[in-house]
Design a protein around this motif. Sequence first.
Motif, PDB file in Angstrom:
ATOM      1  N   TYR A 239       0.848  -1.204   0.000  1.00 42.58           N
ATOM      2  CA  TYR A 239       0.000   0.000   0.000  1.00 42.58           C
ATOM      3  C   TYR A 239       0.881   1.252   0.000  1.00 42.58           C
ATOM      4  CZ  TYR A 239      -3.092   3.689   1.582  1.00 42.58           C
ATOM      5  OH  TYR A 239      -3.769   4.876   1.674  1.00 42.58           O
ATOM      6  N   TYR A 240       1.865   1.265   0.891  1.00 45.17           N
ATOM      7  CA  TYR A 240       2.751   2.433   0.976  1.00 45.17           C
ATOM      8  C   TYR A 240       3.520   2.625  -0.323  1.00 45.17           C
ATOM      9  CZ  TYR A 240       2.080   3.265   5.999  1.00 45.17           C
ATOM     10  OH  TYR A 240       1.557   3.592   7.218  1.00 45.17           O
ATOM     11  N   GLU A 244       2.220   5.971  -0.781  1.00 45.07           N
ATOM     12  CA  GLU A 244       3.108   6.883  -0.049  1.00 45.07           C
ATOM     13  C   GLU A 244       4.513   6.267  -0.007  1.00 45.07           C
ATOM     14  OE1 GLU A 244       1.054   8.527   3.687  1.00 45.07           O
ATOM     15  OE2 GLU A 244      -0.231   6.858   3.086  1.00 45.07           O
ATOM     16  N   LYS A 256       7.868  -0.331  12.568  1.00 43.72           N
ATOM     17  CA  LYS A 256       6.555   0.325  12.633  1.00 43.72           C
ATOM     18  C   LYS A 256       5.534  -0.509  11.824  1.00 43.72           C
ATOM     19  CE  LYS A 256       4.063   4.348  10.973  1.00 43.72           C
ATOM     20  NZ  LYS A 256       4.079   5.582  10.208  1.00 43.72           N
ATOM     21  N   GLU A 259       4.695  -3.663  13.571  1.00 45.68           N
ATOM     22  CA  GLU A 259       3.764  -3.395  14.677  1.00 45.68           C
ATOM     23  C   GLU A 259       2.351  -3.105  14.160  1.00 45.68           C
ATOM     24  OE1 GLU A 259       6.896  -1.679  18.011  1.00 45.68           O
ATOM     25  OE2 GLU A 259       5.981  -0.300  16.589  1.00 45.68           O
ATOM     26  N   MET A 260       2.288  -2.384  13.041  1.00 44.07           N
ATOM     27  CA  MET A 260       0.969  -2.105  12.460  1.00 44.07           C
ATOM     28  C   MET A 260       0.275  -3.412  12.063  1.00 44.07           C
ATOM     29  SD  MET A 260       1.788   1.307  10.251  1.00 44.07           S
ATOM     30  CE  MET A 260       0.291   1.382   9.305  1.00 44.07           C
ATOM     31  N   LEU A 263      -0.926  -5.083  15.107  1.00 47.27           N
ATOM     32  CA  LEU A 263      -2.168  -4.471  15.602  1.00 47.27           C
ATOM     33  C   LEU A 263      -3.361  -4.964  14.787  1.00 47.27           C
ATOM     34  CD1 LEU A 263      -1.052  -0.774  16.185  1.00 47.27           C
ATOM     35  CD2 LEU A 263      -2.135  -2.225  17.889  1.00 47.27           C
ATOM     36  N   LYS A 264      -3.138  -5.013  13.486  1.00 46.09           N
ATOM     37  CA  LYS A 264      -4.240  -5.419  12.599  1.00 46.09           C
ATOM     38  C   LYS A 264      -4.679  -6.870  12.889  1.00 46.09           C
ATOM     39  CE  LYS A 264      -5.780  -5.235   7.840  1.00 46.09           C
ATOM     40  NZ  LYS A 264      -6.063  -6.612   7.464  1.00 46.09           N
ATOM     41  N   TYR A 269      -2.431  -4.867  21.267  1.00 49.37           N
ATOM     42  CA  TYR A 269      -3.652  -4.062  21.378  1.00 49.37           C
ATOM     43  C   TYR A 269      -3.314  -2.646  21.820  1.00 49.37           C
ATOM     44  CZ  TYR A 269      -5.671  -8.710  21.502  1.00 49.37           C
ATOM     45  OH  TYR A 269      -6.004 -10.008  21.216  1.00 49.37           O
ATOM     46  N   VAL A 270      -4.229  -1.747  21.500  1.00 48.31           N
ATOM     47  CA  VAL A 270      -4.064  -0.349  21.952  1.00 48.31           C
ATOM     48  C   VAL A 270      -4.566  -0.246  23.369  1.00 48.31           C
ATOM     49  CG1 VAL A 270      -4.783   2.023  21.574  1.00 48.31           C
ATOM     50  CG2 VAL A 270      -4.280   0.553  19.642  1.00 48.31           C
TER      51      VAL A 270
ATOM     52  N   ILE B   4      -5.547   2.569   5.426  1.00 49.35           N
ATOM     53  CA  ILE B   4      -4.348   2.547   6.265  1.00 49.35           C
ATOM     54  C   ILE B   4      -4.394   3.587   7.396  1.00 49.35           C
ATOM     55  CG2 ILE B   4      -2.871   4.193   5.017  1.00 49.35           C
ATOM     56  CD1 ILE B   4      -1.512   0.800   5.656  1.00 49.35           C
ATOM     57  N   LYS B   5      -5.143   4.659   7.193  1.00 51.11           N
ATOM     58  CA  LYS B   5      -5.118   5.761   8.168  1.00 51.11           C
ATOM     59  C   LYS B   5      -5.547   5.341   9.579  1.00 51.11           C
ATOM     60  CE  LYS B   5      -3.344   8.722   5.524  1.00 51.11           C
ATOM     61  NZ  LYS B   5      -1.901   8.917   5.697  1.00 51.11           N
ATOM     62  N   LEU B   7      -5.348   2.513  10.902  1.00 52.56           N
ATOM     63  CA  LEU B   7      -4.300   1.631  11.422  1.00 52.56           C
ATOM     64  C   LEU B   7      -3.095   2.454  11.890  1.00 52.56           C
ATOM     65  CD1 LEU B   7      -3.710  -1.394  11.816  1.00 52.56           C
ATOM     66  CD2 LEU B   7      -2.614  -1.386   9.588  1.00 52.56           C
ATOM     67  N   GLU B   8      -2.771   3.485  11.119  1.00 54.51           N
ATOM     68  CA  GLU B   8      -1.660   4.368  11.511  1.00 54.51           C
ATOM     69  C   GLU B   8      -1.979   5.069  12.828  1.00 54.51           C
ATOM     70  OE1 GLU B   8      -0.967   6.932   8.149  1.00 54.51           O
ATOM     71  OE2 GLU B   8       0.742   5.726   7.493  1.00 54.51           O
ATOM     72  N   GLU B  10      -4.004   4.049  15.106  1.00 52.38           N
ATOM     73  CA  GLU B  10      -3.985   3.030  16.156  1.00 52.38           C
ATOM     74  C   GLU B  10      -2.538   2.780  16.605  1.00 52.38           C
ATOM     75  OE1 GLU B  10      -5.830  -1.416  16.684  1.00 52.38           O
ATOM     76  OE2 GLU B  10      -6.350  -0.321  14.863  1.00 52.38           O
ATOM     77  N   TRP B  11      -1.645   2.742  15.622  1.00 57.62           N
ATOM     78  CA  TRP B  11      -0.224   2.515  15.922  1.00 57.62           C
ATOM     79  C   TRP B  11       0.358   3.660  16.765  1.00 57.62           C
ATOM     80  CZ3 TRP B  11       4.324   5.147  14.594  1.00 57.62           C
ATOM     81  CH2 TRP B  11       5.502   4.477  14.938  1.00 57.62           C
ATOM     82  N   ILE B  13      -1.260   5.565  18.839  1.00 62.25           N
ATOM     83  CA  ILE B  13      -1.768   5.412  20.216  1.00 62.25           C
ATOM     84  C   ILE B  13      -1.009   4.293  20.926  1.00 62.25           C
ATOM     85  CG2 ILE B  13      -3.814   4.868  21.619  1.00 62.25           C
ATOM     86  CD1 ILE B  13      -5.488   5.991  19.192  1.00 62.25           C
ATOM     87  N   TYR B  14      -0.777   3.231  20.181  1.00 63.84           N
ATOM     88  CA  TYR B  14      -0.050   2.084  20.752  1.00 63.84           C
ATOM     89  C   TYR B  14       1.351   2.501  21.212  1.00 63.84           C
ATOM     90  CZ  TYR B  14       2.868  -2.108  20.630  1.00 63.84           C
ATOM     91  OH  TYR B  14       3.778  -3.083  20.939  1.00 63.84           O
ATOM     92  N   LYS B  15       2.049   3.258  20.370  1.00 64.26           N
ATOM     93  CA  LYS B  15       3.409   3.697  20.696  1.00 64.26           C
ATOM     94  C   LYS B  15       3.410   4.608  21.916  1.00 64.26           C
ATOM     95  CE  LYS B  15       6.833   2.448  18.860  1.00 64.26           C
ATOM     96  NZ  LYS B  15       7.466   1.145  19.190  1.00 64.26           N
ATOM     97  N   LYS B  17       1.261   4.629  24.296  1.00 61.77           N
ATOM     98  CA  LYS B  17       1.007   3.809  25.491  1.00 61.77           C
ATOM     99  C   LYS B  17       2.232   2.985  25.867  1.00 61.77           C
ATOM    100  CE  LYS B  17      -3.941   3.287  25.752  1.00 61.77           C
ATOM    101  NZ  LYS B  17      -5.068   2.360  25.696  1.00 61.77           N
TER     102      LYS B  17
END
Lengths: 270, 233
Positions: A239-240, A244, A256, A259-260, A263-264, A269-270, B4-5, B7-8, B10-11, B13-15, B17
């Motif tokens: 995607y990036y 981007e 990063k 980690e993303m 998370l997915k 978890y957050v 993706i936004k 997820l970004e 969320e990341w 916030i994760y960092k 924390k």
Amino acid sequence: MKSRYTAAKNVFIDSIDIDDYIELNDSLTAYQQLESSIEKPLKMILLFGKPGTGKSILLNRIEQRLKEHKEIYYFDTPALNEKEFFQKLFKVLTQKELPKDYEVNFSALADFCKDLRGKREIVILLDEAQMYSSEMMEKIRLISDTRSVKFVVSLHKTEDEDLIAKEHFQSRIWEVIELKNASLDDLTAYIHKKLLKKNLYEIANSIKAKNMKLIYKFTKGNYRECNKLLFTIFEICEYYDKNEPSKVKYSLLFNKIVEMAGLKLGYIYV
Amino acid sequence: MFDIKPLENEWKIYKKKQRYPWYKRSIIFILFVILLFNYKINFSLIQNFLYTFIEDNAIQKLKDNNESVFLINPSLFILQIKKNTFVTPKESINISRNFISIPLLDNKNNKVNLVNSLEKKQSKKLHIEMTESGNIYLYKDIEKRFLETHDVDDALFLAKHYYENHKYKKSEYWALQTNKIDERIEESLFIFVKSKIKLGKKNEGIAILMSYLKNTNSAKAKKILYKIKKNKL
């Protein structure tokens, strides 16, 4: 526009395709152990381990390797009911299709197997055996007692399934092979070999030790989890890369992104 | 492909924390260090008290034994206790009971002076340690102490400290206090003048310095006047 990460992503689509088999130290040991067990005069062999430890691909590989000089059959998906299973078994043993509206007589099948003793040596690889009912397992045991059919039973390792193993096979299984999750080194070799097999050298090199530690932390060395995670990692990279490009670097995989992906997939978890 | 936004975000916030426990640990560590410094300073106060107490006792003991002695270098005694090692002083004549003594020097004033100078030395040493710590409560303590003792050293110390830390109102005040007690201390006048300049009262500062120069012709005052005029202060 096609990204170079697309190919990397596709490498990790979870499958039991024999072409995707990666030879690692641990899996090689398990393979050799299973091969030698099949050669022994055993009635049943139990192959067990947590989901994603490579049981199915190991059964697949053994079938592919031995089918040229051995009568070996791989039952991948468990039969929905007893009737279906014995139809399948009938076909394997008699080399004939069961006529429509006919059912297999188990006693007759067992007698048929007894007659085969010394004439044929049949190996049946039963994947996902935890799905079979206890009655079916009992019948499988009786057929194995005829000594003309050898069963390799693959089970998921959970507390309940350990019970199944105890109840039905304790007195009969003479060989138990356990597959475990990969070590960090094995997992690193697994990922690198998978990518290199598809000539993705640059991407393989971009996965550094610190990435591997994180991947290992998330997946705990489970191959299926690893495939899922790597697939998601390269999906994000893809995607990036397309949208981007400044956020990815071909020579380096950013933690990063790992980690993303974590998370997915819910590893963190957050 | 997923969006993706989210997820970004969320990341992120994760960092945040993930870093939080580090912030917490850092704050605890800083607080611990501050507490440790405080403790150290308090400990040094206790030590100073202890040294004085031991010395006084020792002197008293010698007096009781009718020995007329004085300490050539009392700091050596402190050194011995502090480092827990025995140092043989170069100036020693006779070593007796860990004290360096010269018999029959019956000069009471001299003895008192020496004891006083020792106390002054300790007081100055305390100032140095406090400068290292940078703890504002200690300066407050010195201010309180000054109200009781009117020690010129304390006042000058505070004036210098506040001037160096750009607290010119306070440095002006403490320089004035110093000058009130002892007008011969030139430095207090200079801090007073420099504080005035820093507070924007340039003419007033120059007038004070000029009148001081008329009476003393001090070279240092001339130098400061030159700096003020050239705006190089």
